[in-house]
Motif scaffolding. Structure first.
Motif, PDB file in Angstrom:
ATOM      1  N   GLY A 179       0.813  -1.202   0.000  1.00  0.00           N
ATOM      2  CA  GLY A 179       0.000   0.000   0.000  1.00  0.00           C
ATOM      3  C   GLY A 179       0.848   1.254   0.000  1.00  0.00           C
ATOM      4  N   SER A 180       1.869   1.299   0.844  1.00  0.00           N
ATOM      5  CA  SER A 180       2.750   2.464   0.915  1.00  0.00           C
ATOM      6  C   SER A 180       3.569   2.609  -0.361  1.00  0.00           C
ATOM      7  CB  SER A 180       3.688   2.345   2.125  1.00  0.00           C
ATOM      8  OG  SER A 180       2.959   2.357   3.331  1.00  0.00           O
ATOM      9  N   MET A 181       4.050   1.482  -0.887  1.00  0.00           N
ATOM     10  CA  MET A 181       4.844   1.537  -2.119  1.00  0.00           C
ATOM     11  C   MET A 181       4.002   2.047  -3.284  1.00  0.00           C
ATOM     12  SD  MET A 181       7.111  -1.433  -3.985  1.00  0.00           S
ATOM     13  CE  MET A 181       5.677  -2.452  -4.380  1.00  0.00           C
ATOM     14  N   THR A 182       2.760   1.585  -3.391  1.00  0.00           N
ATOM     15  CA  THR A 182       1.880   2.037  -4.461  1.00  0.00           C
ATOM     16  C   THR A 182       1.584   3.522  -4.337  1.00  0.00           C
ATOM     17  OG1 THR A 182       0.851  -0.151  -4.613  1.00  0.00           O
ATOM     18  CG2 THR A 182      -0.372   1.703  -5.544  1.00  0.00           C
ATOM     19  N   LEU A 183       1.367   3.981  -3.116  1.00  0.00           N
ATOM     20  CA  LEU A 183       1.080   5.394  -2.876  1.00  0.00           C
ATOM     21  C   LEU A 183       2.267   6.273  -3.278  1.00  0.00           C
ATOM     22  CD1 LEU A 183      -0.764   7.598  -1.675  1.00  0.00           C
ATOM     23  CD2 LEU A 183       0.284   7.130   0.550  1.00  0.00           C
ATOM     24  N   ILE A 184       3.462   5.878  -2.859  1.00  0.00           N
ATOM     25  CA  ILE A 184       4.655   6.668  -3.165  1.00  0.00           C
ATOM     26  C   ILE A 184       4.949   6.624  -4.664  1.00  0.00           C
ATOM     27  CG2 ILE A 184       7.147   6.839  -2.799  1.00  0.00           C
ATOM     28  CD1 ILE A 184       6.658   5.812   0.054  1.00  0.00           C
ATOM     29  N   LEU A 185       4.742   5.469  -5.290  1.00  0.00           N
ATOM     30  CA  LEU A 185       4.949   5.358  -6.734  1.00  0.00           C
ATOM     31  C   LEU A 185       3.981   6.256  -7.494  1.00  0.00           C
ATOM     32  CD1 LEU A 185       6.331   3.990  -9.126  1.00  0.00           C
ATOM     33  CD2 LEU A 185       4.664   2.123  -8.927  1.00  0.00           C
ATOM     34  N   SER A 186       2.727   6.263  -7.083  1.00  0.00           N
ATOM     35  CA  SER A 186       1.727   7.120  -7.716  1.00  0.00           C
ATOM     36  C   SER A 186       2.099   8.588  -7.550  1.00  0.00           C
ATOM     37  CB  SER A 186       0.349   6.848  -7.111  1.00  0.00           C
ATOM     38  OG  SER A 186      -0.610   7.756  -7.602  1.00  0.00           O
ATOM     39  N   GLU A 187       2.563   8.944  -6.369  1.00  0.00           N
ATOM     40  CA  GLU A 187       2.941  10.336  -6.115  1.00  0.00           C
ATOM     41  C   GLU A 187       4.166  10.726  -6.936  1.00  0.00           C
ATOM     42  OE1 GLU A 187       2.151  13.944  -4.821  1.00  0.00           O
ATOM     43  OE2 GLU A 187       0.933  12.184  -4.305  1.00  0.00           O
ATOM     44  N   TYR A 188       5.089   9.807  -7.128  1.00  0.00           N
ATOM     45  CA  TYR A 188       6.266  10.068  -7.960  1.00  0.00           C
ATOM     46  C   TYR A 188       5.870  10.349  -9.400  1.00  0.00           C
ATOM     47  CZ  TYR A 188      10.426   8.951 -10.743  1.00  0.00           C
ATOM     48  OH  TYR A 188      11.452   8.978 -11.656  1.00  0.00           O
ATOM     49  N   ASN A 189       4.959   9.545  -9.949  1.00  0.00           N
ATOM     50  CA  ASN A 189       4.510   9.762 -11.321  1.00  0.00           C
ATOM     51  C   ASN A 189       3.803  11.112 -11.469  1.00  0.00           C
ATOM     52  OD1 ASN A 189       5.489   7.325 -12.385  1.00  0.00           O
ATOM     53  ND2 ASN A 189       3.665   6.213 -11.741  1.00  0.00           N
ATOM     54  N   LYS A 190       3.003  11.489 -10.474  1.00  0.00           N
ATOM     55  CA  LYS A 190       2.332  12.788 -10.502  1.00  0.00           C
ATOM     56  C   LYS A 190       3.350  13.922 -10.409  1.00  0.00           C
ATOM     57  CE  LYS A 190      -1.928  11.083  -8.333  1.00  0.00           C
ATOM     58  NZ  LYS A 190      -2.783  11.140  -7.118  1.00  0.00           N
ATOM     59  N   PHE A 191       4.394  13.705  -9.621  1.00  0.00           N
ATOM     60  CA  PHE A 191       5.462  14.694  -9.494  1.00  0.00           C
ATOM     61  C   PHE A 191       6.147  14.916 -10.840  1.00  0.00           C
ATOM     62  CE2 PHE A 191       9.986  15.597  -8.864  1.00  0.00           C
ATOM     63  CZ  PHE A 191       9.951  16.701  -8.034  1.00  0.00           C
ATOM     64  N   LEU A 192       6.460  13.827 -11.545  1.00  0.00           N
ATOM     65  CA  LEU A 192       7.107  13.933 -12.848  1.00  0.00           C
ATOM     66  C   LEU A 192       6.219  14.669 -13.849  1.00  0.00           C
ATOM     67  CD1 LEU A 192       8.760  10.429 -13.407  1.00  0.00           C
ATOM     68  CD2 LEU A 192       9.880  12.569 -12.787  1.00  0.00           C
ATOM     69  N   LEU A 193       4.936  14.323 -13.879  1.00  0.00           N
ATOM     70  CA  LEU A 193       4.016  14.976 -14.808  1.00  0.00           C
ATOM     71  C   LEU A 193       3.902  16.471 -14.508  1.00  0.00           C
ATOM     72  CD1 LEU A 193       1.178  12.288 -15.030  1.00  0.00           C
ATOM     73  CD2 LEU A 193       2.869  12.856 -16.781  1.00  0.00           C
ATOM     74  N   ALA A 194       3.861  16.806 -13.214  1.00  0.00           N
ATOM     75  CA  ALA A 194       3.786  18.221 -12.835  1.00  0.00           C
ATOM     76  C   ALA A 194       5.056  18.962 -13.250  1.00  0.00           C
ATOM     77  CB  ALA A 194       3.571  18.347 -11.329  1.00  0.00           C
ATOM     78  N   GLN A 195       6.209  18.308 -13.077  1.00  0.00           N
ATOM     79  CA  GLN A 195       7.475  18.930 -13.456  1.00  0.00           C
ATOM     80  C   GLN A 195       7.538  19.164 -14.964  1.00  0.00           C
ATOM     81  OE1 GLN A 195      10.763  19.688 -11.333  1.00  0.00           O
ATOM     82  NE2 GLN A 195      10.160  21.004 -13.026  1.00  0.00           N
ATOM     83  N   ILE A 196       7.118  18.170 -15.744  1.00  0.00           N
ATOM     84  CA  ILE A 196       7.126  18.308 -17.202  1.00  0.00           C
ATOM     85  C   ILE A 196       6.171  19.419 -17.635  1.00  0.00           C
ATOM     86  CG2 ILE A 196       6.510  17.142 -19.354  1.00  0.00           C
ATOM     87  CD1 ILE A 196       7.466  14.519 -18.003  1.00  0.00           C
ATOM     88  N   ARG A 197       4.994  19.479 -17.028  1.00  0.00           N
ATOM     89  CA  ARG A 197       4.031  20.522 -17.377  1.00  0.00           C
ATOM     90  C   ARG A 197       4.587  21.908 -17.052  1.00  0.00           C
ATOM     91  NH1 ARG A 197       0.432  20.104 -13.487  1.00  0.00           N
ATOM     92  NH2 ARG A 197       1.306  21.955 -12.534  1.00  0.00           N
ATOM     93  N   ASN A 198       5.220  22.045 -15.887  1.00  0.00           N
ATOM     94  CA  ASN A 198       5.783  23.340 -15.507  1.00  0.00           C
ATOM     95  C   ASN A 198       6.917  23.759 -16.439  1.00  0.00           C
ATOM     96  OD1 ASN A 198       3.989  23.467 -13.392  1.00  0.00           O
ATOM     97  ND2 ASN A 198       5.452  22.869 -11.818  1.00  0.00           N
ATOM     98  N   TRP A 199       7.762  22.793 -16.817  1.00  0.00           N
ATOM     99  CA  TRP A 199       8.827  23.098 -17.775  1.00  0.00           C
ATOM    100  C   TRP A 199       8.232  23.582 -19.092  1.00  0.00           C
ATOM    101  CZ3 TRP A 199      12.071  18.075 -16.706  1.00  0.00           C
ATOM    102  CH2 TRP A 199      12.903  18.313 -15.600  1.00  0.00           C
ATOM    103  N   GLY A 200       7.190  22.896 -19.545  1.00  0.00           N
ATOM    104  CA  GLY A 200       6.544  23.283 -20.794  1.00  0.00           C
ATOM    105  C   GLY A 200       5.958  24.685 -20.719  1.00  0.00           C
ATOM    106  N   GLU A 201       5.329  25.009 -19.591  1.00  0.00           N
ATOM    107  CA  GLU A 201       4.751  26.347 -19.428  1.00  0.00           C
ATOM    108  C   GLU A 201       5.842  27.417 -19.371  1.00  0.00           C
ATOM    109  OE1 GLU A 201       2.304  26.198 -15.983  1.00  0.00           O
ATOM    110  OE2 GLU A 201       0.700  25.052 -16.955  1.00  0.00           O
ATOM    111  N   ASP A 202       6.934  27.111 -18.692  1.00  0.00           N
ATOM    112  CA  ASP A 202       8.038  28.076 -18.616  1.00  0.00           C
ATOM    113  C   ASP A 202       8.637  28.320 -20.002  1.00  0.00           C
ATOM    114  OD1 ASP A 202       7.669  28.273 -15.912  1.00  0.00           O
ATOM    115  OD2 ASP A 202       9.277  26.872 -15.387  1.00  0.00           O
TER     116      ASP A 202
END
Length: 209
Positions: A179-202
């Motif tokens: 459960g904890s591993m799945t949660l952290i993995l999901s949060e990591y993927n969301k972090f990457l997507l947010a970073q890519i989106r922010n780079w694109g906007e910048d």
């Protein structure tokens, strides 16, 4: 002609394989880096700030924010992402805090429905109040993405992380708990997507500007 075509296809296949394998290794390495850098404790150094900002998602977050406010750690408390219809007095009552003592200093935000929305909603409120610094309260596993979104939305603000640690999430031995591993993995993927989106906007803003 056939030999040249076959050779070109082979080179393209090798290049594609290299890119896929490299990307996979980068993703795996990034995940372990992400998990290893998650906060494991709250800093004992608490500098004065204008406001405490709590992102909804767990009772521990709200109770921690209210405790910080009650201890005089900031002027006001802003809770972002609250369900429509919930009022300050009701929230304080559910959190076992004295409404008469804190109601005047708590503001609820109803517009946000994700972390980016939390950042934009908070920025709008901070601008209205004329505040320049905040203490951000959210779960430890959610803190990296929250800081990413908040710093992108308000790069001039001083943001101090104040993580809370839900009892149902294992932090030190997360890999042993699905459960904890799945949660952290999901949060990591969301972090990457947010970073890519922010780079694109910048990049878009630089090209337009």
């Amino acid at each position: 002609m056939f030999r040249r075509s076959a050779k070109g296809s082979f080179i393209s296949l090798r290049l594609s394989s290299f890119i896929i394998v490299s990307s996979l290794l980068f993703w795996i390495g990034g995940f372990f880096w992400f998990a290893a850098t998650l906060p494991e404790e709250t800093s004992s150094h608490v500098a004065p700030v204008d406001a405490i900002v709590v992102l909804t998602g767990g009772s521990d977050r709200i109770n921690t924010g209210l405790e910080l406010l009650a201890n005089g750690q900031a002027k006001k408390l802003f809770i972002s992402g609250v369900y429509q219809g919930v009022e300050v007095r009701e929230l304080l009552s559910l959190s076992q805090q004295a409404p008469n003592n804190l109601e005047c200093c708590v503001t609820l935000g109803y517009e946000a429905d994700d972390t980016r929305g939390n950042a934009l909603e908070t920025k709008s409120w901070l601008d209205e109040q004329g505040y320049k610094s905040l203490r951000l309260v959210t779960a430890s596993y959610h803190m990296p993405r929250s800081l990413l979104e908040f710093r992108h939305a308000m790069p001039q603000a001083t943001i101090q992380p104040y993580p809370v640690f839900p009892s149902n999430v294992r932090h030190k031995d997360w890999w042993m708990w699905p459960g904890s591993m799945t949660l952290i993995l999901s949060e990591y993927n969301k972090f990457l997507l947010a970073q890519i989106r922010n780079w694109g906007e910048d990049l878009r803003d630089k090209l337009i500007g």
